[in-house]
Design an enzyme around this catalytic site. Structure first.
Site, PDB file in Angstrom:
ATOM      1  N   MET A  21       0.853  -1.182   0.000  1.00  0.00           N
ATOM      2  CA  MET A  21       0.000   0.000   0.000  1.00  0.00           C
ATOM      3  C   MET A  21       0.892   1.236   0.000  1.00  0.00           C
ATOM      4  O   MET A  21       1.710   1.416   0.905  1.00  0.00           O
ATOM      5  CB  MET A  21      -0.913   0.008   1.232  1.00  0.00           C
ATOM      6  CG  MET A  21      -1.940  -1.106   1.259  1.00  0.00           C
ATOM      7  SD  MET A  21      -3.009  -1.031   2.725  1.00  0.00           S
ATOM      8  CE  MET A  21      -1.867  -1.609   3.995  1.00  0.00           C
ATOM      9  N   ALA A  22       0.727   2.069  -1.015  1.00  0.00           N
ATOM     10  CA  ALA A  22       1.550   3.272  -1.124  1.00  0.00           C
ATOM     11  C   ALA A  22       1.312   4.184   0.065  1.00  0.00           C
ATOM     12  O   ALA A  22       0.175   4.432   0.463  1.00  0.00           O
ATOM     13  CB  ALA A  22       1.226   4.007  -2.426  1.00  0.00           C
ATOM     14  N   GLN A  75       8.146  -4.251  -5.086  1.00  0.00           N
ATOM     15  CA  GLN A  75       7.178  -4.069  -6.169  1.00  0.00           C
ATOM     16  C   GLN A  75       7.473  -2.775  -6.921  1.00  0.00           C
ATOM     17  O   GLN A  75       7.626  -1.725  -6.300  1.00  0.00           O
ATOM     18  CB  GLN A  75       5.744  -4.021  -5.645  1.00  0.00           C
ATOM     19  CG  GLN A  75       4.713  -3.988  -6.781  1.00  0.00           C
ATOM     20  CD  GLN A  75       3.288  -3.818  -6.308  1.00  0.00           C
ATOM     21  OE1 GLN A  75       2.832  -2.696  -6.112  1.00  0.00           O
ATOM     22  NE2 GLN A  75       2.575  -4.927  -6.125  1.00  0.00           N
ATOM     23  N   CYS A 105      -2.378  -0.952 -10.326  1.00  0.00           N
ATOM     24  CA  CYS A 105      -2.713   0.361  -9.778  1.00  0.00           C
ATOM     25  C   CYS A 105      -3.504   1.193 -10.789  1.00  0.00           C
ATOM     26  O   CYS A 105      -3.049   1.400 -11.912  1.00  0.00           O
ATOM     27  CB  CYS A 105      -1.451   1.113  -9.383  1.00  0.00           C
ATOM     28  SG  CYS A 105      -1.817   2.760  -8.732  1.00  0.00           S
ATOM     29  N   LYS A 144       1.243  -8.594 -10.084  1.00  0.00           N
ATOM     30  CA  LYS A 144      -0.056  -8.306  -9.491  1.00  0.00           C
ATOM     31  C   LYS A 144      -0.924  -7.623 -10.532  1.00  0.00           C
ATOM     32  O   LYS A 144      -0.514  -6.617 -11.127  1.00  0.00           O
ATOM     33  CB  LYS A 144       0.062  -7.422  -8.247  1.00  0.00           C
ATOM     34  CG  LYS A 144      -1.286  -7.224  -7.545  1.00  0.00           C
ATOM     35  CD  LYS A 144      -1.163  -6.458  -6.238  1.00  0.00           C
ATOM     36  CE  LYS A 144      -2.526  -6.388  -5.556  1.00  0.00           C
ATOM     37  NZ  LYS A 144      -2.481  -5.601  -4.305  1.00  0.00           N
ATOM     38  N   GLY A 206      -8.504  -8.411  -1.811  1.00  0.00           N
ATOM     39  CA  GLY A 206      -9.717  -7.614  -1.834  1.00  0.00           C
ATOM     40  C   GLY A 206     -10.744  -8.064  -0.816  1.00  0.00           C
ATOM     41  O   GLY A 206     -11.135  -9.228  -0.777  1.00  0.00           O
ATOM     42  N   ASP A 207     -11.178  -7.144   0.028  1.00  0.00           N
ATOM     43  CA  ASP A 207     -12.260  -7.397   0.988  1.00  0.00           C
ATOM     44  C   ASP A 207     -11.960  -8.499   1.983  1.00  0.00           C
ATOM     45  O   ASP A 207     -12.859  -9.262   2.358  1.00  0.00           O
ATOM     46  CB  ASP A 207     -13.567  -7.721   0.250  1.00  0.00           C
ATOM     47  CG  ASP A 207     -14.103  -6.542  -0.538  1.00  0.00           C
ATOM     48  OD1 ASP A 207     -13.727  -5.402  -0.213  1.00  0.00           O
ATOM     49  OD2 ASP A 207     -14.880  -6.761  -1.481  1.00  0.00           O
ATOM     50  N   GLY A 229      -4.522  -5.978   3.027  1.00  0.00           N
ATOM     51  CA  GLY A 229      -3.977  -4.634   3.086  1.00  0.00           C
ATOM     52  C   GLY A 229      -4.671  -3.800   4.140  1.00  0.00           C
ATOM     53  O   GLY A 229      -4.232  -3.718   5.285  1.00  0.00           O
TER      54      GLY A 229
END
Length: 355
Positions: A21-22, A75, A105, A144, A206-207, A229
């Site tokens: 996560m940026a 990454q 992204c 990814k 995700g989720d 994340g």
């Protein structure tokens, strides 16, 4: 049966990945969560190859990691094959175990230069990039991806097959399109479809915010791994708790003292690693996610956001936890309810803009 998987000869055990996560998964955050246990693979923030290959100090700092993080992946993102190749070589030189290519992204500033999820609509460019990287490095290359660039053009299966043909040794899927961003349904069914056409391990993202959701994903899709994340920001012990459940152990439940100690430990790490003002900003960001659900949490977050020095941050943490530990109601310093400040939801690309 949930079990470890391998990326070439690198075992990912448990099969749980701290999703990049940026602006979040820097060396301090990864170090903090790794110490909590249960993480099989850590990944750097996504790093611009333009910065890396032009000797940008910030980009080079983003590749730093601790030995106890291993296995560790760097990454990278970008749209120029030559710079992607050069950046991959730099990642191998600093000792990364894995090189991960971001094709997911959706941030406009990334896509407009051909990188991130923009590669999902430019297969010739993607193939060139992956082929050039594969020839240049000896460590495993992973990718990814997203479900697709457009809602009407879901092409994750085709992208995964192309990536494997170019030498990718692990595919991670974020099951939303570029148009959906982090809003919308995460299409985990695509994981099953991808696994039917590739022979490399496939993980999903995700989720996943609870132990039950992680187990549901493994059961429903037969994925090899799960990436977490934002769920890890809200609950830094989620990896350990999932691993406890996998091994049939009693699930660890953090006490209020554990939570207070974690915030203080994180703040110490940040102050060791960056200037004071930057450390304060990062601290507010984590606390905004981490204290959701706690009694008086919104008022505590607002009090932190109104703090502007190390001493103020430490005092607010001490006051808050002493109050709720004693069973008293926390009123904070927020004033009227309309002044309460809430932390925004974060996505892997959008987090960098949160201060």
């Amino acid at each position: 049966m949930i079990k470890p998987f391998k990326i070439r000869d690198i075992e990912i055990s448990p099969p749980l990945v701290l999703s990049p996560m940026a602006g979040v998964t820097d060396i301090s955050f990864r170090r903090l969560l790794k110490a909590r246990g249960g993480i099989g693979l850590t990944v750097s923030e996504f790093i611009s190859v333009e910065g890396l290959t032009r000797n940008n100090p910030k980009s080079k700092r983003q590749m730093r990691f601790y030995e106890n993080e291993r296995p560790f992946a760097v990454q990278i993102f970008g749209g120029q094959p030559e710079r992607m190749r050069m950046a991959a070589e730099l990642a191998e030189e600093v000792g990364a175990d894995i090189l991960d290519v971001n094709c997911g992204c959706p941030a406009p500033k990334v896509v407009k230069h051909g990188g991130g999820s923009g590669l999902l609509k430019d297969y010739p460019r993607l193939e060139t990039i992956l082929s050039e990287i594969k020839k240049a490095i000896t460590i495993p290359m992973t990718v990814k991806i997203r479900a697709g660039y457009y809602d009407h053009a879901i092409n994750a299966v085709e992208t995964a097959k192309l990536a494997e043909d170019c030498g990718a040794e692990h595919i991670a899927l974020h099951g939303r399109t570029k148009e959906q961003g982090y809003r919308g349904f995460a299409n985990w069914d695509l994981v099953k479809q991808i696994k039917e056409v590739v022979s490399v391990p496939v993980s999903g993202s995700g989720d996943v915010n609870t132990i039950g959701q992680a187990f549901d994903r493994f059961r429903e899709t037969a994925c090899d791994g799960v990436l977490i994340g934002r769920g890890a920001m809200a609950n830094p012990w989620i990896f350990r708790q999932i691993e406890d459940a996998m091994l049939g152990r009693e699930q660890f439940q953090p006490t209020l003292e554990d939570k207070r100690a974690l915030l203080l430990e994180y703040f110490d790490m940040l102050r060791e690693d960056m200037p004071q003002l930057a450390a304060i900003g990062r601290m507010k960001q984590l606390a905004g996610q981490f204290t959701r659900g706690l009694q008086g949490g919104a008022l505590f977050r607002t009090a932190l956001y109104h703090s502007h020095s190390v001493e103020e941050i430490l005092n607010r943490i001490s006051e808050y936890f002493e109050t709720i530990t004693a069973g008293r109601r926390y009123f904070g310093e927020a004033g009227p309810a309309h002044e309460i400040i809430e932390a925004p939801a974060l996505d892997s690309c959008e987090a960098a803009s949160v201060s």
